[in-house]
Scaffold this motif. Structure first.
Motif, mmCIF file in Angstrom:
data_model
loop_
_atom_site.group_PDB
_atom_site.id
_atom_site.type_symbol
_atom_site.label_atom_id
_atom_site.label_comp_id
_atom_site.label_asym_id
_atom_site.label_seq_id
_atom_site.Cartn_x
_atom_site.Cartn_y
_atom_site.Cartn_z
ATOM 1 N N THR A 138 -3.708 7.971 0.995
ATOM 2 C CA THR A 138 -4.494 7.620 -0.189
ATOM 3 C C THR A 138 -3.977 6.272 -0.667
ATOM 4 O O THR A 138 -2.773 6.123 -0.920
ATOM 5 C CB THR A 138 -4.353 8.664 -1.305
ATOM 6 O OG1 THR A 138 -4.949 9.898 -0.885
ATOM 7 C CG2 THR A 138 -5.055 8.187 -2.575
ATOM 8 N N ILE A 139 -4.861 5.300 -0.751
ATOM 9 C CA ILE A 139 -4.509 3.978 -1.265
ATOM 10 C C ILE A 139 -5.232 3.833 -2.599
ATOM 11 O O ILE A 139 -6.452 3.680 -2.646
ATOM 12 C CB ILE A 139 -4.905 2.846 -0.289
ATOM 13 C CG1 ILE A 139 -4.243 3.071 1.073
ATOM 14 C CG2 ILE A 139 -4.507 1.500 -0.866
ATOM 15 C CD1 ILE A 139 -2.728 3.057 1.056
ATOM 16 N N ARG A 148 -8.632 -8.372 -4.646
ATOM 17 C CA ARG A 148 -10.043 -8.063 -4.911
ATOM 18 C C ARG A 148 -10.370 -6.581 -4.674
ATOM 19 O O ARG A 148 -11.403 -6.090 -5.128
ATOM 20 C CB ARG A 148 -10.951 -8.930 -4.036
ATOM 21 C CG ARG A 148 -10.962 -8.540 -2.571
ATOM 22 C CD ARG A 148 -12.387 -8.493 -2.003
ATOM 23 N NE ARG A 148 -12.310 -7.973 -0.650
ATOM 24 C CZ ARG A 148 -12.515 -8.677 0.441
ATOM 25 N NH1 ARG A 148 -12.835 -9.944 0.356
ATOM 26 N NH2 ARG A 148 -12.400 -8.115 1.628
ATOM 27 N N ASN A 149 -9.493 -5.845 -3.948
ATOM 28 C CA ASN A 149 -9.769 -4.435 -3.657
ATOM 29 C C ASN A 149 -9.074 -3.473 -4.608
ATOM 30 O O ASN A 149 -9.148 -2.251 -4.411
ATOM 31 C CB ASN A 149 -9.350 -4.108 -2.219
ATOM 32 C CG ASN A 149 -10.221 -4.795 -1.183
ATOM 33 O OD1 ASN A 149 -11.378 -5.110 -1.452
ATOM 34 N ND2 ASN A 149 -9.666 -5.050 -0.009
ATOM 35 N N THR A 150 -8.409 -3.990 -5.634
ATOM 36 C CA THR A 150 -7.618 -3.125 -6.513
ATOM 37 C C THR A 150 -8.476 -2.280 -7.455
ATOM 38 O O THR A 150 -7.934 -1.475 -8.218
ATOM 39 C CB THR A 150 -6.615 -3.958 -7.335
ATOM 40 O OG1 THR A 150 -7.322 -4.974 -8.062
ATOM 41 C CG2 THR A 150 -5.580 -4.601 -6.438
ATOM 42 N N GLY A 151 -9.765 -2.441 -7.415
ATOM 43 C CA GLY A 151 -10.639 -1.567 -8.195
ATOM 44 C C GLY A 151 -11.040 -0.317 -7.439
ATOM 45 O O GLY A 151 -11.785 0.518 -7.958
ATOM 46 N N LEU A 152 -10.545 -0.157 -6.209
ATOM 47 C CA LEU A 152 -10.920 0.968 -5.356
ATOM 48 C C LEU A 152 -9.804 1.987 -5.218
ATOM 49 O O LEU A 152 -8.622 1.641 -5.256
ATOM 50 C CB LEU A 152 -11.289 0.477 -3.948
ATOM 51 C CG LEU A 152 -12.519 -0.406 -3.793
ATOM 52 C CD1 LEU A 152 -12.584 -0.944 -2.364
ATOM 53 C CD2 LEU A 152 -13.790 0.380 -4.128
ATOM 54 N N SER A 153 -10.197 3.231 -5.043
ATOM 55 C CA SER A 153 -9.289 4.281 -4.590
ATOM 56 C C SER A 153 -9.887 4.848 -3.307
ATOM 57 O O SER A 153 -11.082 5.188 -3.268
ATOM 58 C CB SER A 153 -9.160 5.397 -5.627
ATOM 59 O OG SER A 153 -8.476 4.937 -6.768
ATOM 60 N N HIS A 179 -10.782 7.727 -12.249
ATOM 61 C CA HIS A 179 -10.283 8.621 -11.214
ATOM 62 C C HIS A 179 -8.777 8.445 -11.088
ATOM 63 O O HIS A 179 -8.285 7.494 -10.497
ATOM 64 C CB HIS A 179 -10.967 8.337 -9.879
ATOM 65 C CG HIS A 179 -12.285 9.028 -9.741
ATOM 66 N ND1 HIS A 179 -12.976 9.096 -8.555
ATOM 67 C CD2 HIS A 179 -13.033 9.699 -10.644
ATOM 68 C CE1 HIS A 179 -14.103 9.772 -8.735
ATOM 69 N NE2 HIS A 179 -14.163 10.145 -9.996
ATOM 70 N N ALA A 180 -8.040 9.370 -11.666
ATOM 71 C CA ALA A 180 -6.580 9.309 -11.654
ATOM 72 C C ALA A 180 -6.050 9.796 -10.304
ATOM 73 O O ALA A 180 -6.780 10.377 -9.498
ATOM 74 C CB ALA A 180 -6.009 10.155 -12.779
ATOM 75 N N GLU A 181 -4.765 9.592 -10.079
ATOM 76 C CA GLU A 181 -4.163 9.963 -8.804
ATOM 77 C C GLU A 181 -4.240 11.466 -8.548
ATOM 78 O O GLU A 181 -4.364 11.906 -7.408
ATOM 79 C CB GLU A 181 -2.710 9.475 -8.766
ATOM 80 C CG GLU A 181 -2.596 7.953 -8.725
ATOM 81 C CD GLU A 181 -1.170 7.482 -8.569
ATOM 82 O OE1 GLU A 181 -0.517 7.870 -7.579
ATOM 83 O OE2 GLU A 181 -0.702 6.730 -9.434
ATOM 84 N N LEU A 186 -6.915 15.810 -5.009
ATOM 85 C CA LEU A 186 -7.854 16.902 -4.717
ATOM 86 C C LEU A 186 -8.896 16.455 -3.698
ATOM 87 O O LEU A 186 -9.215 17.187 -2.756
ATOM 88 C CB LEU A 186 -8.534 17.363 -6.006
ATOM 89 C CG LEU A 186 -7.635 18.010 -7.061
ATOM 90 C CD1 LEU A 186 -8.428 18.297 -8.326
ATOM 91 C CD2 LEU A 186 -7.029 19.301 -6.514
ATOM 92 N N ILE A 187 -9.430 15.250 -3.891
ATOM 93 C CA ILE A 187 -10.405 14.725 -2.941
ATOM 94 C C ILE A 187 -9.747 14.522 -1.578
ATOM 95 O O ILE A 187 -10.327 14.841 -0.531
ATOM 96 C CB ILE A 187 -11.012 13.405 -3.451
ATOM 97 C CG1 ILE A 187 -11.788 13.641 -4.747
ATOM 98 C CG2 ILE A 187 -11.906 12.777 -2.392
ATOM 99 C CD1 ILE A 187 -12.365 12.383 -5.364
#
Length: 324
Positions: A138-139, A148-153, A179-181, A186-187
């Protein structure tokens, strides 16, 4: 005191040869091995339509098997604003699932069919790092390499082919800031389960006509051992977990060997042997003791079933079993 920029934090961690965390090692790999700059992200590389078709054609059978699980996973995560992606072993997105309401957002992020999300192209990210390290990852947001990708989980799990080689990555990505860690965990668990189901389904599809013997690996809750056994009781295929558990060829075609060499021992029944014994007993019970009918249900000859019954210690009871 001003906060450090994301780029500065990544550079500092990447410059240390003694990076001890997996995340720091991935950042260092992104910068030192792939020559990427966390502050200068290029546009997401996108394959042409023809190139994408060629990639998909090469994995047509696998994708066909995977699609039902992709659809099921998307039904579970769609209400939370997530997308579902399936890539090949190089990080090229082959299939995506996204709601119409979120399609523009994910297309802008580059989370779309034909996009290259390898670690060599995008640095540390769910898909690329999962494939580079061959493990579930999980990143979360600022764990990405590029600012630029720090808005993604991104929650990812690898999928291993029947030849023991890495064949794909399964990804669920979210661009929601709420969406917290813990939610991502869970996902991530669901992604891992779906990946295992795809892997098992493709293994079974790769050995039509073979009997698939399953067992749970000792000491783990999720590594299912799968071995394909032909009509002559030869083990002709094994998934990655089974190859590791039994010390078989790490990758490539499996050298056929008697299934009893893997399953049975004179001193104590293995998990495989117990599973096989249970399968035979179930078939006999469903056939109301008719050995011929049970053999047909198992896809083997009657003589083969008798040999198997003898090896597994299943005695023929004249009062209950019939030769048919």
């Amino acid at each position: 005191m001003p906060e450090h920029r994301h780029e500065d934090r990544v550079l500092q961690a990447s410059q240390s040869p003694g990076a001890v965390t997996r995340l720091a090692a991935s950042w260092r790999r992104s910068m030192m091995k792939h020559g990427l700059d966390p502050a200068r992200a290029p546009r997401v590389r996108q394959l042409t339509s023809r190139e994408l078709v060629e990639r998909c054609d090469a994995l047509e059978d696998f994708i066909e098997v995977a699609r039902p699980q992709l659809d099921h996973l998307f039904q579970l995560v769609c209400p939370t604003g997530c997308s579902v992606l399936l890539t090949d072993a190089t990080g090229i997105v082959l299939e995506h699932r996204v709601s119409d309401a979120d399609a523009l957002t994910f297309r802008d992020w580059g989370l779309w069919s034909g996009a290259d999300w390898s670690e060599a192209a995008e640095g540390t990210n769910g898909i690329g790092t999962c494939l580079a390290e061959g493990r579930q990852v999980t990143i979360h947001r600022d764990e990405h390499f590029y600012a630029r990708n720090t808005g993604l989980s991104c929650m990812d799990a690898p999928i291993w082919g029947p030849d023991g080689r890495l064949i794909a990555a399964l990804d669920v990505s979210s661009a929601r800031s709420d969406h917290a860690e813990r939610w991502n965990a869970l996902i991530g668990a669901q992604v891992a389960q779906s990946a295992r189901q795809i892997e098992a389904s493709f293994f079974r599809a790769s050995f039509p006509g073979a009997r698939i013997v399953t067992a749970q690996a000792e000491g783990t809750d999720d590594a299912t051992l799968l071995v394909a056994v032909d009509k002559d009781d030869l083990a002709i295929g094994a998934n990655r977990a089974a190859r590791r558990a039994f010390g078989l060829e790490k990758e490539g075609q499996l050298r056929p060997r008697p299934a009893s060499d893997l399953f049975g021992r004179e001193d104590e029944a293995t998990g495989f042997e117990k599973a096989e014994r249970a399968a035979v007993i179930r078939a006999l019970a469903r056939a109301e003791g008719n050995v011929s009918a049970a053999a047909r249900a198992l896809g083997v000859g009657r003589a083969t079933l008798y040999r198997r019954m003898s090896r597994l210690g299943i005695s023929e009871n004249p009062g209950r079993l019939s030769r048919g």
